[in-house]
Design a protein around this motif. Structure first.
Motif, mmCIF file in Angstrom:
data_model
loop_
_atom_site.group_PDB
_atom_site.id
_atom_site.type_symbol
_atom_site.label_atom_id
_atom_site.label_comp_id
_atom_site.label_asym_id
_atom_site.label_seq_id
_atom_site.Cartn_x
_atom_site.Cartn_y
_atom_site.Cartn_z
ATOM 1 N N MET A 1 -3.310 -26.460 -5.761
ATOM 2 C CA MET A 1 -4.335 -26.046 -6.707
ATOM 3 C C MET A 1 -4.451 -24.531 -6.770
ATOM 4 O O MET A 1 -5.510 -23.977 -6.984
ATOM 5 N N LEU B 1 -5.773 -23.339 -9.943
ATOM 6 C CA LEU B 1 -7.207 -23.634 -10.051
ATOM 7 C C LEU B 1 -8.025 -22.578 -9.340
ATOM 8 O O LEU B 1 -9.099 -22.205 -9.780
ATOM 9 N N PHE C 1 -13.754 -44.776 -8.864
ATOM 10 C CA PHE C 1 -14.757 -44.761 -7.796
ATOM 11 C C PHE C 1 -15.415 -46.126 -7.642
ATOM 12 O O PHE C 1 -15.688 -46.804 -8.636
ATOM 13 N N GLU D 1 -12.781 -31.656 -10.761
ATOM 14 C CA GLU D 1 -12.404 -31.533 -9.350
ATOM 15 C C GLU D 1 -12.876 -32.743 -8.543
ATOM 16 O O GLU D 1 -12.193 -33.195 -7.621
ATOM 17 N N LEU D 2 -14.037 -33.281 -8.905
ATOM 18 C CA LEU D 2 -14.542 -34.472 -8.217
ATOM 19 C C LEU D 2 -13.564 -35.632 -8.366
ATOM 20 O O LEU D 2 -13.182 -36.293 -7.387
ATOM 21 N N VAL D 3 -13.140 -35.867 -9.594
ATOM 22 C CA VAL D 3 -12.222 -36.981 -9.853
ATOM 23 C C VAL D 3 -10.842 -36.668 -9.280
ATOM 24 O O VAL D 3 -10.178 -37.538 -8.702
ATOM 25 N N ALA D 4 -10.432 -35.405 -9.401
ATOM 26 C CA ALA D 4 -9.110 -35.014 -8.891
ATOM 27 C C ALA D 4 -9.017 -35.196 -7.383
ATOM 28 O O ALA D 4 -8.006 -35.686 -6.869
ATOM 29 N N HIS E 1 -10.699 -37.272 -5.616
ATOM 30 C CA HIS E 1 -10.716 -38.708 -5.299
ATOM 31 C C HIS E 1 -9.359 -39.357 -5.558
ATOM 32 O O HIS E 1 -8.927 -40.238 -4.814
ATOM 33 N N LEU E 2 -8.705 -38.917 -6.628
ATOM 34 C CA LEU E 2 -7.451 -39.566 -7.015
ATOM 35 C C LEU E 2 -6.215 -38.815 -6.524
ATOM 36 O O LEU E 2 -5.082 -39.212 -6.821
ATOM 37 N N GLU F 1 -5.141 -35.776 -7.277
ATOM 38 C CA GLU F 1 -4.445 -34.985 -8.295
ATOM 39 C C GLU F 1 -4.142 -33.591 -7.760
ATOM 40 O O GLU F 1 -5.042 -32.898 -7.294
ATOM 41 N N ARG F 2 -2.852 -33.189 -7.833
ATOM 42 C CA ARG F 2 -2.468 -31.885 -7.291
ATOM 43 C C ARG F 2 -2.300 -30.823 -8.367
ATOM 44 O O ARG F 2 -2.129 -29.657 -8.040
ATOM 45 N N LEU G 1 -4.348 -30.119 -11.208
ATOM 46 C CA LEU G 1 -5.479 -30.087 -12.134
ATOM 47 C C LEU G 1 -5.381 -28.874 -13.062
ATOM 48 O O LEU G 1 -5.732 -28.948 -14.240
#
Lengths: 353, 232
Positions: free
Chosen positions: A1, A4, A228, B99-102, B104-105, B107-108, B110
């Motif tokens: 990231m 990001l 989730f 970022e919350l969903v990333a 959890h799943l 995701e690298r 984003l």
């Protein structure tokens, strides 16, 4: 990231509160720690046992209100029957002392663990309900428990409508029952418990699970479509709220040495609910402030002889004038105009207060 | 990739889907679903993604029967969707929710999604305060996080202007190509569908009218009669 991180570092894309977030956390921890220490000194400044007792009543109510506010803010679920968890905790503590013959420490540990377990089981059954049925289910639970303790067959255990007096030997930490029955002796226990419960609510609100809970609250379907589990976190939030309410119930048992059926009555939970609404559910401190205002108001109104009328009038006026609660009003007044709207939208920031 | 067999959904006595079967064999394909209002397009999306339980039929992804799986489980297996009505997290900032969903799943990349969907300028903004077109792209970004193998997009261009729709479909085509993801797109903008989709299924009254390449579907007399009209 890595890219990001660049995004986060770019002033154009950086969340507006990010640069102040760490400072806000440090400030909150510092202020909270200072208030915790200062609060312990209250008995040296308030010499009147009456007013100290009044503040203890406010603390007991505040802990219940914080539990209601925590669940409402994190999950969007309003608990009408918080009395089920405060009252049952008092009874569990009293039964552990009187029936099992346990010492206060063991009875307290049993009370908190059993209450939390009970909350988790009940939460597992009802958190899927929509907000209004959920609220009514918690209310029904409290009424059911109240009826249960009044059943004649259980009178030897629950004391029936006479309630269950108790006394313990030994000490709760370093406090004897005689010390705990006095406002100045009970104060540090009650104050530290309130600070602990508020700190727990604050920490959970800022944790990843708090973020997940608030995301579930605003869009549960999108959370499910984001992979989730939306059920487990809500059960966890309910169990935590039950734990907090149980702390209030345990403290009631320690302070009054008495478990009364009135603790399970709607009015008991109603007081906490109204306190929560007065203070506002958007912050951890709001319900506690609401409880203080409610108890002080009850004391003042009671002196006039028109307690119910003035209480009703006061609650209506406060909720009408401060729809986000008194704390919400204060935050709105203090916040800069530009930040006010953003804060109002941003649930995670609310939990920081 | 995706195989739907004899899928039926009934609302009481009304059959919204009546024995729909379709197959998307290749990955990296943009597959359009078209049809008039009430054709069953959104119901098909709901049944495939688990939002609505089918009364009959099965859904397979990569040969695995997922009909009985929960929505969340399907998502973790690589099936994602966006909604006809924008479904984002209103009170959270764009970056926070992605970022919350990333996280959890797992995701690298984003940043790649943010860049592809041109969301960098709203990354720090509260999601319900940004432009509607940006919200639509946040919705798609949420569906794209976690490297799904199959995306179902329900009217992603709803409420967008023609120019915005074109830009959105260009983004989608780029996403499908670059990330080798298969996308099923329900869309009323026929021009965009025929321009950008690799294959198309036309529905009417809960049944498949035609299925195939855009040129073949456009010429199909049943599709013309039921949906496209003579203007097509």
């Amino acid at each position: 990231m890595g890219a990001l991180q660049s995004l986060a570092a770019d002033p154009a894309t950086r969340p507006r509160s990010a640069k102040t977030r760490s400072a806000s956390v440090y400030m909150t921890v510092a202020v909270g720690g200072a208030l915790t220490v200062l609060g312990l000194l209250a008995p040296t400044a308030i010499h009147s046992p009456y007013y100290l007792g009044l503040l203890i009543n406010a603390i007991l109510l505040a802990i219940s209100a914080v539990s209601i506010g925590f669940l409402a803010h994190q999950s969007g679920l309003m608990m009408f029957g918080a009395a089920a968890f405060t009252g049952s905790a008092t009874y569990l503590y009293a039964i552990a002392i009187t029936q099992f013959g346990w010492n206060a420490m063991a009875a307290s540990a049993f009370t908190l663990s059993a209450s939390t377990g009970l909350s988790a089981v009940i939460g597992a059954l009802i958190v899927r309900a929509r907000p209004l049925p959920f609220a009514m289910l918690t209310l029904a639970l409290a009424q059911m428990l109240r009826s249960f303790v009044l059943i004649t067959d259980f009178r030897p255990v629950t004391g029936g409508d006479d309630g269950l007096p108790l006394s313990f030997e030994g000490a709760f930490f370093d406090f004897s029952q005689a010390q705990l029955s006095k406002p100045e002796g009970f104060w540090p226990v009650a104050w530290l418990a309130l600070c602990g419960v508020m700190a727990l609510a604050w920490v959970v609100g800022r944790s990843p699970i708090g973020q997940v809970l608030r995301a579930i609250k605003v869009n549960e379907e999108r959370m499910r479509f984001s992979g989730f589990d939306t059920y487990g976190p809500r059960v966890l939030a309910f169990a935590l709220a039950g734990f907090m309410a149980a702390v209030a119930g345990l403290l009631t048992g320690l302070y009054t040495a008495f478990a009364s059926p009135e603790l399970l009555d709607f009015s008991t939970g109603g007081n906490a609910l109204v306190s929560t609404l007065i203070g506002g559910v958007g912050t951890v401190a709001g319900p506690a402030l609401g409880a203080l205002l409610y108890v002080v108001g009850q004391d003042r109104f009671g002196a006039t002889g028109d307690l119910e009328f003035l209480t009703g009038l006061g609650v209506v006026l406060v909720i009408y004038l401060f729809p986000d609660g008194v704390m919400g009003f204060i935050r709105g007044a203090v916040a800069k105009p530009g930040a006010r709207d953003a804060e109002a939208q941003h649930g995670g920031e609310h939990a920081a207060s | 990739m995706l195989r739907v067999e004899d899928l039926s959904v009934a609302y009481g006595s009304v059959r919204a889907l009546d024995g729909v079967s379709l197959e998307v064999k290749e990955s990296g394909v943009l597959h359009g679903i078209i049809g008039p209002n009430g054709a069953g397009k959104s119901t098909l999306m709901d049944a495939i993604t688990g939002r609505r339980k089918p009364t009959r039929g099965r859904v397979f992804v990569d040969g695995r029967d997922i009909t009985a799986l929960s929505v969340a489980r399907r998502r973790r297996l690589g099936m994602s969707r966006s909604f006809q009505r924008t479904s984002i997290f209103p009170g959270l900032r764009v970056g926070e929710q992605l970022e919350l969903v990333a996280s959890h799943l797992g995701e690298r990349n984003l940043a790649g999604i943010v860049e592809t969907l041109n969301l960098a300028h709203v990354y720090g903004e509260i999601a319900d305060r940004i432009a509607y077109g940006d919200q639509r792209r946040v919705d798609i970004a949420l569906a794209l996080v976690g490297r799904p193998s199959l995306m179902l997009l329900d009217e992603p261009a709803a409420g967008l202007s023609t120019a915005e729709t074109t830009i959105l479909f260009e983004h989608l085509a780029a996403v499908v190509r670059d990330r080798n993801v298969t996308a099923l797109v329900v869309e009323h903008d026929v021009d965009a569908v025929f321009r950008f989709c690799d294959t198309i299924t036309a529905l009417d009254l809960g049944r498949v009218l035609a299925n195939g390449a855009p040129a073949d579907v456009r010429k199909d007399p049943r599709v013309i009669a039921a949906y496209l009209g003579t203007a097509a």
